[in-house]
Design an enzyme around this catalytic site. Sequence first.
Site, PDB file in Angstrom:
ATOM      1  N   ASP A 149       0.813  -1.215   0.000  1.00 15.64           N
ATOM      2  CA  ASP A 149       0.000   0.000   0.000  1.00 15.64           C
ATOM      3  C   ASP A 149       0.849   1.269   0.000  1.00 15.64           C
ATOM      4  O   ASP A 149       0.333   2.355  -0.240  1.00 15.64           O
ATOM      5  CB  ASP A 149      -0.874   0.031   1.266  1.00 15.64           C
ATOM      6  CG  ASP A 149      -2.102  -0.844   1.122  1.00 15.64           C
ATOM      7  OD1 ASP A 149      -2.631  -0.945   0.006  1.00 15.64           O
ATOM      8  OD2 ASP A 149      -2.529  -1.426   2.135  1.00 15.64           O
TER       9      ASP A 149
HETATM   10  C1  BGC Z   1       0.434   1.302   6.306  1.00 15.20           C
HETATM   11  C2  BGC Z   1       0.053   0.087   5.509  1.00 15.20           C
HETATM   12  C3  BGC Z   1      -1.440   0.003   5.391  1.00 15.20           C
HETATM   13  C4  BGC Z   1      -1.956   1.321   4.818  1.00 15.20           C
HETATM   14  C5  BGC Z   1      -3.448   1.344   4.646  1.00 15.20           C
HETATM   15  C6  BGC Z   1      -0.192   2.533   5.736  1.00 15.20           C
HETATM   16  O1  BGC Z   1       0.114   3.633   6.534  1.00 15.20           O
HETATM   17  O2  BGC Z   1       1.836   1.425   6.343  1.00 15.20           O
HETATM   18  O3  BGC Z   1       0.577  -1.074   6.104  1.00 15.20           O
HETATM   19  O4  BGC Z   1      -1.789  -1.056   4.579  1.00 15.20           O
HETATM   20  O5  BGC Z   1      -1.568   2.395   5.636  1.00 15.20           O
HETATM   21  O6  BGC Z   1      -4.136   1.380   5.820  1.00 15.20           O
HETATM   22  C1  NOJ Z   2      -1.457  -3.796   5.526  1.00 14.23           C
HETATM   23  C2  NOJ Z   2      -2.653  -3.970   4.669  1.00 14.23           C
HETATM   24  O1  NOJ Z   2      -3.729  -4.448   5.439  1.00 14.23           O
HETATM   25  C3  NOJ Z   2      -2.414  -4.917   3.541  1.00 14.23           C
HETATM   26  O2  NOJ Z   2      -3.521  -4.969   2.700  1.00 14.23           O
HETATM   27  C4  NOJ Z   2      -1.179  -4.508   2.789  1.00 14.23           C
HETATM   28  O3  NOJ Z   2      -0.970  -5.428   1.773  1.00 14.23           O
HETATM   29  C5  NOJ Z   2       0.017  -4.383   3.698  1.00 14.23           C
HETATM   30  N1  NOJ Z   2      -0.293  -3.486   4.758  1.00 14.23           N
HETATM   31  C6  NOJ Z   2       1.267  -3.918   2.989  1.00 14.23           C
HETATM   32  O4  NOJ Z   2       1.214  -2.567   2.673  1.00 14.23           O
END
Ligand code: BGC
Ligand code: NOJ
Length: 811
Positions: free
Chosen positions: A483
Site C-alpha cells: 500500500d
Molecule cells: C500502512 C500500511 C497500510 C496502509 C493502509 C499505511 O500507513 O503502512 O501497512 O496497509 O496504511 O491502511
Molecule cells: C497492511 C494492509 O492491510 C495490507 O492490505 C497490505 O498489503 C500491507 N499493509 C502492505 O502494505
Amino acid sequence: MKYGYFDDENREYVITNPKTPWPWINYLGNKDFFSLISNTAGGYSFYKDAKFRRLTRYRYNGVPMDAGGRYFYIKDGDTVWNPGWKPTKTPLDRYECRHGMNYTRIIGEKDGVEANLLFFVPLDTHAEVTRLTLTNKSDKPKHLKLFSFIEWCLWNAATDMENFQRNFSTGEVEIEGSAIYHKTEYKERRNHYAFFNVNVPVQGFDTDRETFMGLYNGFDEPDAVMEGKPRNSVAHGWSPIASHYIEVDLQPGESKDFIFTLGYVENPDNKKWESKGVINKQPAREIMERFDTPEKVDKAFADLRKYWDDLLAKYTVKSGDDKLDRMVNIWNQYQCMITFCFSRSASFFESGIGRGMGFRDSNQDLVGFVHQIPERARERIIDIASTQFPDGGCYHQYQPLTKRGNNDIGGGFNDDPMWLIFGTAAYIKETGDFSILDEMVPFDNQPGSEVPLMEHLKVSVDHVINNLGPHGLPLIGRADWNDCLNLNCFSHDPNESFQTTENKSEGSKAESLMIAGQFVATGRDYVDLCRTLGKNEEADRVQKYIDEMTEAVKKYGWDGDWYLRAYDYYGRKVGSNDNKEGKIFIESQGWCTMAGIGLEDGLVEKSLDSVKKYLDCEHGLVLNNPAFTEYIPDYGEISTYPAGYKENAGIFSHNNPWVIIGETVLGRGERAWEYYQKICPAYVEEKSDLHKVEPYVYCQMTAGKDAARPGEAKNSWLTGTAAWNWYAITQFILGIRPAYNGLEIDPCIPKDWDGYHVSRKFRGATYDISVRNPHHVSKGVKSIILNGNPIEGNVLPIMPEGSINKVEVTL
Ligand code: BGC
Ligand code: NOJ
C-alpha cells in the site's frame, strides 16, 4: 525475558506478570458480538462493526496505556483492588491471566480473597458473559464491597470521540432491578440498545460517570469506590456508565458467584417500546435468563470449549517440537479465525474506526480459515465479490455492517482482482464445492447486475490483461500489495493521506513485478480450475497470457541477481542495483519465485540467494534494502517511514512466507524452516521484552536491521501473516495440500528431521498421515501407502465421508 508460559493442554497462554511490555490481548466472540480484552481486563465490545456499533468506550493511546475496560473493584476494609491489577494497580498476592480460545480468565488474590473472573461470549449470543467467583481463603469472615464498571460508547466510535457539542446532551439510560440499559438515540433512528446486568440483587448503582468518579479522578480512584458508597446516579447526557454495587459477606472458605452480562438487543420498529419512553426489554431479559446461574454459564462455556475442540481437530501435527505443535495446532489457527472475523479493523493497533474489511486482506484471511468453517468462507467470498466492478476492479474495502464498498477509500489497487481467485480457489480445493462458481453475484451490489461467480473470476484475470504497461507487465494502479509503494501519487501535502490522495495513474508507465508474479502463480490456479471444469478454450486463452507474462518478467523484470520490483511513472526501474536505495524488494522475489518464473534458468535460485544476502537478519527478512533515508515523492509513503520500520525495510512478516514457499519450490527445506522460525511467535517468546507484543500471535511488523531498535514488534493480531504462515507451514513445509482432486502430499523439511505425524480432516474423511524421512532428504515423495495399498503419484484420493485412513509417506 518471559511474562508467562504456554499451557498447551488447556490451549492457553498464561500471563503471570501483569506488567507486560504492551497490553497482551485476546478476542471474545467469533460471529456477531465481539470483545477485545487485555491481560488487565481493558478493552471494549461491539456488535458486528467496531465503528458503527461500539458498545463500550475505549481511548486508544491513552495515558496510562490501556485505560478503560470492564473493571471490578473490590473494597476490603481500606484496601481497594482489582483482580486484573489495573486500574488501581494495588499490588496483588497472586495474579494470573489465561488467554484461551475466545475466552479469558483473570485470577487475582489479595489479603485472603480470591477473585476468579471468566470472560467469554457464548456461542450465538449477543452478549459478553462474565462469571466472577469470590472466595474467602482466609480464616476470618470477610465483608466486601464490590463495584462493577463499564463506560458506554455512544454507538459510533468515531463521532463518540469527536462531536462533544452534541454528545454531552444525548446520553440516556434506564435502570430496572440489577439491569442498567443504555438507550442513547433509541427514541430516534436507532432500534438497538445495550445492557449490563448482574444476576443478584444490588444494593446500589451508578450510571453517571462524573458522579461515580469525581470529575478530576482517574479510573484508579473513583469517589464512589474509594468511599464505599454508590450514588445511585441517573445519567442525563454527559457520559453514561454502568456500575453495580454489591455487598458480599463471605465466611472462611466460602465462595460466591456473580454473573454479569453485557448485551446488545435490536428490536423491530413495531416492538420498540413497552410504554411511552420505556424500551422493550423482553429480548434483554431472555438473554439474562440464559445465563443467570453458574450451571448455565458452565454449560455455555463447555459448549464453547467443544466448539474449539472440533475446529482444531481438523488439522493437528505431532512433530516432537512443542513450539511448532502449539503454533500449528492452536495459536496459528486461532489467529486465522480472528483475522477472518476482523480483517484489519479492531486491535490495539487498529482503532476500529479507520478500516473496514479489506478486499485483498479478506481473500487472504480465508486461506487460513477455510478448513475450519467453509460455509462462512463461502459467504465471505460472495460478499467480497459483490463489491467488485464490472471491469474487474474492486473497492479496496467494505463495511461489515452494510457489506457495501467503502467510497472513502475507493479502488484502483491493481493486485486486488487476482486475490479473489486466490481465495475462491482455496475454498474449492478445500471443499470440492464447485457450485459456488454458479452463484449469481452482483457487481458493486447493484441489483440486476448479477452474473455467476465464475464470471467474476474471469473479469479479475481480464483486469490484469487489460491493464498492461509498456513492458507487458501489469500496471500498478494506486498500489499493489504494498500500500505504501505509491508510484502515481507525488504527494507534497502533509494534510493528504497517501492512501486516498488522487491516483494520478493516467498516462503512467508504473508497472508491478509483484502483480506479474501473482498473475503467473494465481493465474495458474484459474487455468487449472477451467481445465477441471472442461473449459479448455478459456484455459488456453489465459495460459497464453501467463506464458507472455513469464517471458515479460524474464526479459524486463530481471535485474541480474534478483527480480526488479517495479517501473515507476516515468518507466524507470525500482528495486534495481542501479538505484541508490531500495535496490532489492521482497515482494517480487516472493511472488516470482513462488510462481517459479525462470526456474530452469536459475533465476529462482539467484533471487532467493540475494534475499538471503541482502534482506535476512536475526529477526526475519526485511522488505527492502537499503532502507530509504530520504523522502522520494515518486515512491510515496514507503519513503516516509524511518529506516527499518513498516514498509520501509521493516520485517513485514506477511511477505516472509512468500519467500519460505519460494524456498520450497527449490526444495531448500533448511532455509524455509530457518525463515519460518525467525518470525514465529512461539520461537521468540524468550525475547518478550524486546519483541514487546504477544508471544502467541503473529504481528504485522518487527523493526528491521536498519531500525533504531531491531527486533521490536508492533501491530500484532490483525495481519495477513497469520493466514500466509499457516499456508506456508501446513501446505508447503509439512506439505499437506488440498487440491481440486484430492490431498496432495509434498513436504519440504530440514534434512535432519526424522518425520512427523499429521491428522487432517478433508472433505469429510480423516487422513492420519505419517511422514518418514529415513534417507534424510528435504523433498521428494518416494512412496505412499494408503490403508495398506501403495498409490501412484502423491495425491491422496477423496475418501468416503466418515472414513479414517492410514497414510504412510516415505520421502
Ligand atoms: C500502512 C500500511 C497500510 C496502509 C493502509 C499505511 O500507513 O503502512 O501497512 O496497509 O496504511 O491502511
Ligand atoms: C497492511 C494492509 O492491510 C495490507 O492490505 C497490505 O498489503 C500491507 N499493509 C502492505 O502494505
